[in-house]
Each structure stands twice: as structure tokens, then as C-alpha cells.
Write an enzyme that holds these catalytic residues in place. Sequence first.
Site, PDB file in Angstrom:
ATOM      1  N   ASP A  77       0.839  -1.205   0.000  1.00 22.83           N
ATOM      2  CA  ASP A  77       0.000   0.000   0.000  1.00 22.83           C
ATOM      3  C   ASP A  77       0.878   1.261   0.000  1.00 22.83           C
ATOM      4  OD1 ASP A  77       0.861  -0.185   2.605  1.00 22.83           O
ATOM      5  OD2 ASP A  77      -1.126   0.043   3.527  1.00 22.83           O
ATOM      6  N   SER A  78       2.201   1.058  -0.012  1.00 27.11           N
ATOM      7  CA  SER A  78       3.111   2.182  -0.280  1.00 27.11           C
ATOM      8  C   SER A  78       2.779   2.821  -1.620  1.00 27.11           C
ATOM      9  CB  SER A  78       4.569   1.705  -0.272  1.00 27.11           C
ATOM     10  OG  SER A  78       4.731   0.579  -1.116  1.00 27.11           O
ATOM     11  N   ASP A 134      -0.934  -6.109   0.265  1.00 24.89           N
ATOM     12  CA  ASP A 134      -1.369  -5.457   1.510  1.00 24.89           C
ATOM     13  C   ASP A 134      -2.873  -5.296   1.544  1.00 24.89           C
ATOM     14  OD1 ASP A 134       0.840  -4.807   3.129  1.00 24.89           O
ATOM     15  OD2 ASP A 134       1.380  -3.116   1.849  1.00 24.89           O
ATOM     16  N   LYS A 190      -0.903  -9.309   3.361  1.00 18.44           N
ATOM     17  CA  LYS A 190      -0.094  -8.743   4.444  1.00 18.44           C
ATOM     18  C   LYS A 190      -0.972  -7.806   5.266  1.00 18.44           C
ATOM     19  CE  LYS A 190       3.530  -5.792   3.718  1.00 18.44           C
ATOM     20  NZ  LYS A 190       3.088  -4.565   4.420  1.00 18.44           N
ATOM     21  N   GLU A 245      -1.011  -5.335   8.897  1.00 17.19           N
ATOM     22  CA  GLU A 245      -0.140  -4.648   9.861  1.00 17.19           C
ATOM     23  C   GLU A 245      -0.727  -4.756  11.261  1.00 17.19           C
ATOM     24  OE1 GLU A 245       0.525  -0.596   8.700  1.00 17.19           O
ATOM     25  OE2 GLU A 245       1.296  -1.149   6.726  1.00 17.19           O
ATOM     26  N   GLU A 258       9.639  -4.006  10.246  1.00 15.33           N
ATOM     27  CA  GLU A 258      10.066  -2.727   9.653  1.00 15.33           C
ATOM     28  C   GLU A 258      10.611  -1.808  10.744  1.00 15.33           C
ATOM     29  OE1 GLU A 258       7.286  -0.816   6.998  1.00 15.33           O
ATOM     30  OE2 GLU A 258       8.440   1.047   6.979  1.00 15.33           O
TER      31      GLU A 258
HETATM   32  O1  KIV Z   1       3.610  -1.070   1.552  1.00 15.95           O
HETATM   33  C1  KIV Z   1       4.784  -1.416   1.488  1.00 15.95           C
HETATM   34  O2  KIV Z   1       5.489  -1.208   0.492  1.00 15.95           O
HETATM   35  C2  KIV Z   1       5.366  -2.102   2.632  1.00 15.95           C
HETATM   36  C3  KIV Z   1       6.859  -2.186   2.689  1.00 15.95           C
HETATM   37  C4  KIV Z   1       7.419  -0.934   3.256  1.00 15.95           C
HETATM   38  C5  KIV Z   1       7.308  -3.358   3.475  1.00 15.95           C
HETATM   39  O3  KIV Z   1       4.673  -2.511   3.512  1.00 15.95           O
END
Ligand code: KIV
Length: 266
Positions: A45-46, A84, A112, A114, A181
Site C-alpha cells: 500500500d506504499s 497489503d 499482508k 499490519e 520494519e
Molecule cells: O507497503 C509497502 O510497500 C510495505 C513495505 C514498506 C514493506 O509494507
Amino acid sequence: MPDVTLTTLQEMKRNGDKITMLTAYDATFARAACQAGVEVLLVGDSLGMVVQGNDSTLPVSVEEMAYHTACVKRGNQGALIATDLPFMSYATLEQTLANCARVMQAGAHMVKLEGGANLVPAVQRLAENGVPVCAHLGLTPQSVNLFGGYKVQGRGDAQARRLREDALALEQAGAAMLLLECVPSDLASEIARTARVPVIGIGAGAGTDGQVLVLHDMLGLSLTGRTPKFVKNFMAGQGSIQDAFAAYVKAVKDGSFPAAEHGFSA
Ligand code: KIV
């Protein structure tokens, strides 16, 4: 390269072969990363920051994650795709199941999430339903407002103990992978040694089972002009993006990245 599965990653951990993960948001970069030997493509989600230009990951929607996952799937050549779940899309178990279904049906092999021990019920339910989960601990960017900024996590005895306990609880709940992280390198190494599942690091030192970087960061591209301490520009000195990807894979595999200067102390 044969298709990468969870079994491949578990074997790599057992054999001490470092796992390479890189974010990907579209088909062309996904293909180039696969051709360089990257084992895991993270549809992070970056993308809310590096693709959409937001100042955090919070505005990203499930539909956007599904769209980019489908793009990456079309370019993929045998890597495992992890996607994510974005901010507030797994606040209830019902939401979690429905939103996981959306991104898995778009092409993810793993999701993924968090968080820490609070994720245990979700991880259990997802594992029961055949969904492998990567649990992202430490600096979890969706909680940036709670943390008061992008800060190293797990410093000091109390925070370190909590991180160890969270990692163990998530593994016992059935998490297939952990991602740490911005945590002190020694603590990350200890968690990776103790965990039976692969532990991937970003800003977590060289002692984890693998590394991940954000694509734009490792290509030396930045909207803000600020480069986090844990990032290395792999484009420097290379003639092409393919060469930069190959240099990243080589450096992770031979242990030269991350160097001590990319990590954090306790
Ligand atoms: O969203 C993302 O790119 C991430 C990385 C920073 C691990 O979670």
C-alpha cells in the site's frame, strides 16, 4: 525459475538462503523483478505514496489494491505475490475475509496485515480459510498517526518484549511469514532465529531471512527528497533498471545489503 511457493520460502529459511522481496505495482516492473530473480513481489500500500503521491498510505482502497495486484499478476513470472490489505479494511473479521477474497481473486497468493497480537483472530480465520498471512510488525505505516511519525519501534526493554511476544503470538496463530520494519537489528535477528516461519526485514538489519525494499526507493526516486536510512540506491552506477534489480538480488543474497549503516541500534 520454478514457481515460488511458501514451501520454497520455508526451505530457503532452513538452508540459510536469503529471500528477496521487492514492491511492484504494475506488470512491467513485476516482469523485470522476476527476471532478476526476486522471489516475492509485494503489492504494497506504499503505492498510495509512491504511485498516487499521497503523504501516507491511509487513502488507499481495497479496489486500488486489487487493481494493482491484477496488473502485477499479468507481469509475474513465477514469483509469490503478496498484497497489503489497506488501512481500516480489516477492522472486523467479516471485512477481513471479504477484502482478502477480493485481493486473492485478483491474483495475490498471500495477504499482508499490519499489527501485533490484535491480529491473532484474523490470522487464525484466514489460515483456516486457506489464506497465507504475512504479519507486518514494528513500524506499521498505517499507524503513523498513533506513532506520531515514522519512528523506529522496539527500542527499550518494554517495547522489545512486546514485539517478541507479538511475533510469537502471530506465528502460533498461523502466520506464514513475518515482516519487521524499522526495528533494532539485534532484536530483528533474535526474532528471525527464534521464528519457524520466514522473517523479512526492512530497516531491520542483515540478520533476517530476507529483505524488502520499496521499488522507487531502491531506484533512487523520491517525491519528498528524503531518503530513509535503511534505503540503498541500487541504480547508482548501473546502466539499466534490470541491472539495478540484479544488483539488489545479488547484494541481499551475498549479505552485503543491508550494511550496518542501514540498520538501527536498540
Ligand atoms: O507497503 C509497502 O510497500 C510495505 C513495505 C514498506 C514493506 O509494507
